[in-house]
Design a protein around this motif. Structure first.
Motif, PDB file in Angstrom:
ATOM      1  N   SER A  12      23.272  15.798 -13.255  1.00 56.31           N
ATOM      2  CA  SER A  12      23.190  16.895 -12.295  1.00 56.31           C
ATOM      3  C   SER A  12      21.759  17.161 -11.869  1.00 56.31           C
ATOM      4  O   SER A  12      21.495  17.579 -10.751  1.00 56.31           O
ATOM      5  N   LEU A  17      19.383  20.208  -4.983  1.00 53.44           N
ATOM      6  CA  LEU A  17      19.854  21.578  -5.101  1.00 53.44           C
ATOM      7  C   LEU A  17      20.330  22.083  -3.752  1.00 53.44           C
ATOM      8  O   LEU A  17      19.779  21.736  -2.705  1.00 53.44           O
ATOM      9  N   LEU A  18      21.334  22.957  -3.778  1.00 53.43           N
ATOM     10  CA  LEU A  18      21.863  23.491  -2.529  1.00 53.43           C
ATOM     11  C   LEU A  18      20.830  24.330  -1.811  1.00 53.43           C
ATOM     12  O   LEU A  18      20.888  24.503  -0.604  1.00 53.43           O
ATOM     13  N   THR A  19      19.860  24.879  -2.559  1.00 55.44           N
ATOM     14  CA  THR A  19      18.852  25.746  -1.955  1.00 55.44           C
ATOM     15  C   THR A  19      17.572  24.988  -1.617  1.00 55.44           C
ATOM     16  O   THR A  19      16.586  25.577  -1.236  1.00 55.44           O
ATOM     17  N   ARG A  29      23.495  33.550  -6.939  1.00 55.71           N
ATOM     18  CA  ARG A  29      24.870  33.368  -7.387  1.00 55.71           C
ATOM     19  C   ARG A  29      24.866  33.245  -8.908  1.00 55.71           C
ATOM     20  O   ARG A  29      24.072  32.481  -9.463  1.00 55.71           O
ATOM     21  N   ALA A  69      27.815  24.046 -12.983  1.00 56.60           N
ATOM     22  CA  ALA A  69      27.386  24.684 -11.738  1.00 56.60           C
ATOM     23  C   ALA A  69      25.897  25.002 -11.774  1.00 56.60           C
ATOM     24  O   ALA A  69      25.185  24.858 -10.774  1.00 56.60           O
ATOM     25  N   SER A  72      23.944  21.636 -11.441  1.00 58.63           N
ATOM     26  CA  SER A  72      23.998  21.016 -10.115  1.00 58.63           C
ATOM     27  C   SER A  72      23.348  21.864  -9.035  1.00 58.63           C
ATOM     28  O   SER A  72      23.176  21.399  -7.908  1.00 58.63           O
ATOM     29  N   GLU A  74      24.612  24.747  -7.909  1.00 62.76           N
ATOM     30  CA  GLU A  74      25.600  25.538  -7.173  1.00 62.76           C
ATOM     31  C   GLU A  74      25.416  27.030  -7.415  1.00 62.76           C
ATOM     32  O   GLU A  74      25.858  27.847  -6.619  1.00 62.76           O
ATOM     33  N   VAL A  75      24.797  27.378  -8.536  1.00 64.48           N
ATOM     34  CA  VAL A  75      24.473  28.772  -8.829  1.00 64.48           C
ATOM     35  C   VAL A  75      23.038  28.826  -9.337  1.00 64.48           C
ATOM     36  O   VAL A  75      22.488  27.829  -9.814  1.00 64.48           O
ATOM     37  N   GLU A  76      22.454  30.002  -9.236  1.00 66.53           N
ATOM     38  CA  GLU A  76      21.078  30.190  -9.712  1.00 66.53           C
ATOM     39  C   GLU A  76      21.027  30.723 -11.136  1.00 66.53           C
ATOM     40  O   GLU A  76      19.991  30.627 -11.807  1.00 66.53           O
TER      41      GLU A  76
END
Length: 319
Positions: A12, A17-19, A29, A69, A72, A74-76
């Motif tokens: 992961s 990162l999504l951000t 999140r 999550a 990966s 998906e959350v902070e």
């Protein structure tokens, strides 16, 4: 089948990162499961104490899912047990503990068929547990008490959201469980064989966050913690109202919620300052003890640095 904890954490970390693209987002999140010690945080949402534009609580089926999550991106942040936080750090995640929710004092439970009356009688039995979570640690200590070795039992990898179905379908003889699932299992005929009162200080629950997220949105994390402690005050001042609000998410009656809460020592602001801001932080000493236990039981192999684990910057002032 559960993923190997080191493999999924390492893999992961290689994902974007999504951000990472575009300007930083103010939204944080937080992944969390249904566990009695985390419920004041979700009560804060129910009471309207969290700004939904900047804080989103993401409900997860298991702590394994929360770890994935977090790894990966998906959350902070995520609600985890201390041992799970240490697994994340062993896997290379730069996370810090910014809040101590509770110390489990009976709410983590070994639930068993009524014919199993003593831990030694777990020999040869099928035991369901979440192996990347505190369940592995709880089982290791239980086997130690019983005088059994890991190979003396049959481990059934099982995330928390599958426990009730596995019990009803007779897939297991015992489960490493926790509240509110333990209360639900008891209603189905399971008996409490052993609980976390036998292992004081072993299971501590924390809120962890990526260091990069903490540096990017410090005000939002302060608001998150302020909402949590406001909800905790509401719980102590109006326990029945709080229990009534918490009951639907926990899936048990309000009086059962209050009973389950007696199995944890919830930490207020002053207690959090002792755990996170003392010199040295109590959390670091607890983490070092847990690392020793995990290493002795083969649950952790690589180095785990704990010196910078505790981050008290986001706590409200003690009152």
């Amino acid at each position: 089948m559960l993923l190997n904890r080191r493999r999924f954490l390492t893999a992961s970390l290689a994902l974007p990162l999504l951000t990472a693209c575009g300007p930083p987002q103010p939204l944080i999140r937080v992944a969390g499961i249904v566990w009695v010690g985390y419920e004041p945080l979700f009560l804060a949402r129910e009471l309207g104490l969290l700004d939904e534009e900047s804080i989103r609580l993401v409900e997860m089926p298991s702590n394994t899912a929360s770890l994935m999550a977090l790894a990966s991106g998906e959350v902070e942040a995520a609600t985890l047990t201390l041992d799970e936080c240490l697994l994340a750090r062993e896997g290379g995640l730069d996370v810090r503990a910014i809040l101590v929710f509770d110390d489990s004092a009976g709410a983590d439970v070994i639930m068993a068929r009524p014919t199993i009356r003593h831990p030694a009688e777990l020999a040869g039995k099928r035991i369901g547990l979440e192996e990347t979570a505190a369940g592995a640690l709880m089982l290791s200590k239980t086997l130690e008490i019983a005088g059994l070795k890991p190979e003396d039992v049959i481990k059934v990898p099982l995330t928390a959201d599958r426990q009730l179905a596995a019990w009803q379908e007779n897939e297991v003889d015992a489960l490493v469980s926790y509240e509110p699932h333990a209360t639900q299992l008891e209603a189905l005929g399971a008996r409490r064989l052993l609980d976390s009162r036998a292992f004081p200080g072993l299971i501590v629950d924390v809120l962890v966050a990526r260091r990069s997220a903490l540096e990017a949105t410090p005000a939002t994390f302060r608001a998150l913690l302020a909402g949590h402690f406001a909800a905790l005050r509401h719980l102590r001042q109006q326990p029945w109202d709080a229990a009534t609000r918490m009951a639907p998410r926990m899936g048990i009656a309000p009086d059962a919620v209050l009973a389950a809460l007696r199995g944890v020592r919830l930490m207020d602001v002053a207690a959090n300052r002792a755990w996170l801001a003392a010199d040295p932080p109590r959390l670091v000493a607890a983490a070092d003890r847990v690392v020793e236990i995990m290493r002795a039981n083969g649950l952790i192999k690589g180095p785990v640095h704990t010196g910078d684990l505790a981050d008290p910057r986001f706590l409200p002032r003690a009152t």
